[in-house]
Design a protein around this motif. Sequence first.
Motif, mmCIF file in Angstrom:
data_model
loop_
_atom_site.group_PDB
_atom_site.id
_atom_site.type_symbol
_atom_site.label_atom_id
_atom_site.label_comp_id
_atom_site.label_asym_id
_atom_site.label_seq_id
_atom_site.Cartn_x
_atom_site.Cartn_y
_atom_site.Cartn_z
ATOM 1 N N MET A 43 -5.634 -4.554 13.706
ATOM 2 C CA MET A 43 -4.228 -4.346 13.377
ATOM 3 C C MET A 43 -3.409 -4.316 14.659
ATOM 4 S SD MET A 43 -2.419 -3.887 10.580
ATOM 5 C CE MET A 43 -3.396 -3.130 9.321
ATOM 6 N N LYS A 44 -2.352 -5.107 14.703
ATOM 7 C CA LYS A 44 -1.528 -5.223 15.900
ATOM 8 C C LYS A 44 -0.052 -5.109 15.540
ATOM 9 C CE LYS A 44 -1.413 -7.646 20.125
ATOM 10 N NZ LYS A 44 -1.866 -8.529 21.063
ATOM 11 N N TRP A 45 0.749 -4.616 16.480
ATOM 12 C CA TRP A 45 2.185 -4.461 16.277
ATOM 13 C C TRP A 45 2.816 -5.834 16.084
ATOM 14 C CZ3 TRP A 45 6.745 -5.693 18.965
ATOM 15 C CH2 TRP A 45 7.876 -4.951 18.619
ATOM 16 N N PHE A 46 3.656 -5.971 15.035
ATOM 17 C CA PHE A 46 4.275 -7.251 14.712
ATOM 18 C C PHE A 46 5.778 -7.209 14.955
ATOM 19 C CE2 PHE A 46 5.935 -10.185 11.361
ATOM 20 C CZ PHE A 46 5.490 -11.351 11.942
ATOM 21 N N GLN A 47 6.448 -6.225 14.398
ATOM 22 C CA GLN A 47 7.871 -5.960 14.593
ATOM 23 C C GLN A 47 8.051 -4.455 14.506
ATOM 24 O OE1 GLN A 47 9.458 -8.275 11.308
ATOM 25 N NE2 GLN A 47 10.821 -9.289 12.721
ATOM 26 N N VAL A 48 9.261 -3.989 14.718
ATOM 27 C CA VAL A 48 9.507 -2.553 14.629
ATOM 28 C C VAL A 48 9.204 -2.090 13.207
ATOM 29 C CG1 VAL A 48 11.213 -0.718 14.833
ATOM 30 C CG2 VAL A 48 11.242 -2.610 16.432
ATOM 31 N N GLY A 49 8.201 -1.229 13.063
ATOM 32 C CA GLY A 49 7.825 -0.693 11.758
ATOM 33 C C GLY A 49 6.866 -1.559 10.972
ATOM 34 N N LEU A 50 6.485 -2.716 11.477
ATOM 35 C CA LEU A 50 5.566 -3.611 10.776
ATOM 36 C C LEU A 50 4.343 -3.885 11.639
ATOM 37 C CD1 LEU A 50 8.021 -6.236 9.270
ATOM 38 C CD2 LEU A 50 6.954 -4.306 8.118
ATOM 39 N N TRP A 51 3.173 -3.837 10.997
ATOM 40 C CA TRP A 51 1.909 -4.060 11.674
ATOM 41 C C TRP A 51 1.154 -5.160 10.934
ATOM 42 C CZ3 TRP A 51 0.650 -1.221 16.017
ATOM 43 C CH2 TRP A 51 1.544 -0.207 16.321
ATOM 44 N N LYS A 52 0.538 -6.068 11.671
ATOM 45 C CA LYS A 52 -0.144 -7.211 11.075
ATOM 46 C C LYS A 52 -1.605 -7.216 11.499
ATOM 47 C CE LYS A 52 0.104 -12.235 10.881
ATOM 48 N NZ LYS A 52 0.749 -13.412 11.444
ATOM 49 N N CYS A 53 -2.479 -7.446 10.516
ATOM 50 C CA CYS A 53 -3.909 -7.551 10.789
ATOM 51 C C CYS A 53 -4.235 -9.001 11.129
ATOM 52 C CB CYS A 53 -4.722 -7.091 9.584
ATOM 53 S SG CYS A 53 -6.498 -7.194 9.886
ATOM 54 N N LYS A 54 -4.886 -9.198 12.250
ATOM 55 C CA LYS A 54 -5.246 -10.546 12.691
ATOM 56 C C LYS A 54 -6.412 -11.111 11.883
ATOM 57 C CE LYS A 54 -2.429 -10.887 16.193
ATOM 58 N NZ LYS A 54 -1.454 -11.922 16.366
ATOM 59 N N ASN A 55 -7.195 -10.239 11.239
ATOM 60 C CA ASN A 55 -8.357 -10.699 10.494
ATOM 61 C C ASN A 55 -8.011 -11.064 9.048
ATOM 62 O OD1 ASN A 55 -11.203 -11.137 10.190
ATOM 63 N ND2 ASN A 55 -11.240 -9.274 8.970
ATOM 64 N N CYS A 56 -7.407 -10.132 8.311
ATOM 65 C CA CYS A 56 -7.135 -10.379 6.885
ATOM 66 C C CYS A 56 -5.699 -10.806 6.625
ATOM 67 C CB CYS A 56 -7.491 -9.151 6.055
ATOM 68 S SG CYS A 56 -6.580 -7.664 6.478
ATOM 69 N N ASN A 57 -4.876 -10.914 7.656
ATOM 70 C CA ASN A 57 -3.509 -11.429 7.561
ATOM 71 C C ASN A 57 -2.632 -10.607 6.614
ATOM 72 O OD1 ASN A 57 -1.688 -13.241 8.601
ATOM 73 N ND2 ASN A 57 -1.933 -14.685 6.937
ATOM 74 N N VAL A 58 -2.769 -9.290 6.667
ATOM 75 C CA VAL A 58 -1.979 -8.380 5.838
ATOM 76 C C VAL A 58 -0.904 -7.740 6.699
ATOM 77 C CG1 VAL A 58 -2.072 -6.188 4.598
ATOM 78 C CG2 VAL A 58 -3.758 -7.916 4.149
#
Length: 84
Positions: A43-58
């Motif tokens: 899980m990595k920071w995507f935008q302010v308040g949003l986090w994106k998983c690089k593995n399952c793309n959630v």
Amino acid sequence: MKKVGFTAKFGPRYGATVRKKYLKISITKRKRHFCKICHKIKMKWFQVGLWKCKNCNVLTSGAAYKLSINQTKNKDMNIPLGSQ
């Protein structure tokens, strides 16, 4: 010479306390976190308040600069990016 990390761009400006707070937020924001969906540390920071998983793309909502564990327990807040 002293190692200053992410706060080197500020130089002596803004005071030590502000630079230490910025450093703490920057380290927390940039590190990878645990994904509750695929159970991997992707899980990595995507935008302010949003986090994106690089593995399952959630895409998951959380706090502004840190992933809040309490908010990710609700699966209704998890949005698979491919289903939109």
